[in-house]
Design a protein around this motif. Structure first.
Motif: not given
Length: 160
Positions: A9-10, A135-136, A143-145
């Protein structure tokens, strides 16, 4: 959770910040690595090199020849448009791939692909792609980013 190799995730804020700080060098790396991650995850697709190398060569070679070879006519620089056309093809495939990931996961497709052809909206759909791919990957890994840009500008993160 899937046994497939996930991407990282970025968040949009990080991609925008690092791209600006590095004068878009990070963005080139970002484009390369997400194509590699999607290819590993899906088991098919274009590599990062296949996506970026024709663009870079298509844009730079005609310009360099025009500048450094006195026998090359000035109009030859217009061949750089081939590199631009290539990156639109790559973006079209990428946006469809992100939508496909969401569709396969039973979620609503987040990207309006045809926006890429409308000046202004092409930037919005590009930013949305960064956010929704991040998000995907985060959801797939549980996870939550935190993404301050997407939270501040809901039109970048709303998938209604």
């Amino acid at each position: 959770m899937s046994a497939k190799p996930f991407g990282k995730p970025r968040p949009l804020w990080r991609v925008v910040f690092l791209s600006g700080f590095s004068l878009l060098l990070y963005y080139g790396w970002y484009k390369w690595i997400i194509q590699e991650e999607l290819r590993r995850y899906n088991g098919y697709g274009w590599s990062g090199t296949k996506c970026l190398l024709p663009f870079v060569l298509g844009v730079t070679v005609p310009q360099l020849l025009r500048i450094f070879d006195p026998d090359v006519p000035g109009w030859f620089g217009w061949f750089s448009l081939l590199g631009i056309v290539w990156i639109y093809i790559v973006q079209f495939k990428l946006y469809n791939t992100v939508n496909q990931l969401y569709r396969q996961a039973g979620m609503k497709e987040p990207l309006v692909v045809w926006w890429m052809f409308i000046p202004g909206l092409n930037l919005i759909v590009g930013l949305r792609q960064i956010h929704f791919l991040s998000e995907f990957w985060a959801k797939e890994q549980g996870l939550t980013v935190k993404d301050s840009i997407a939270e501040t500008l809901p039109f970048l993160s709303a998938n209604v």
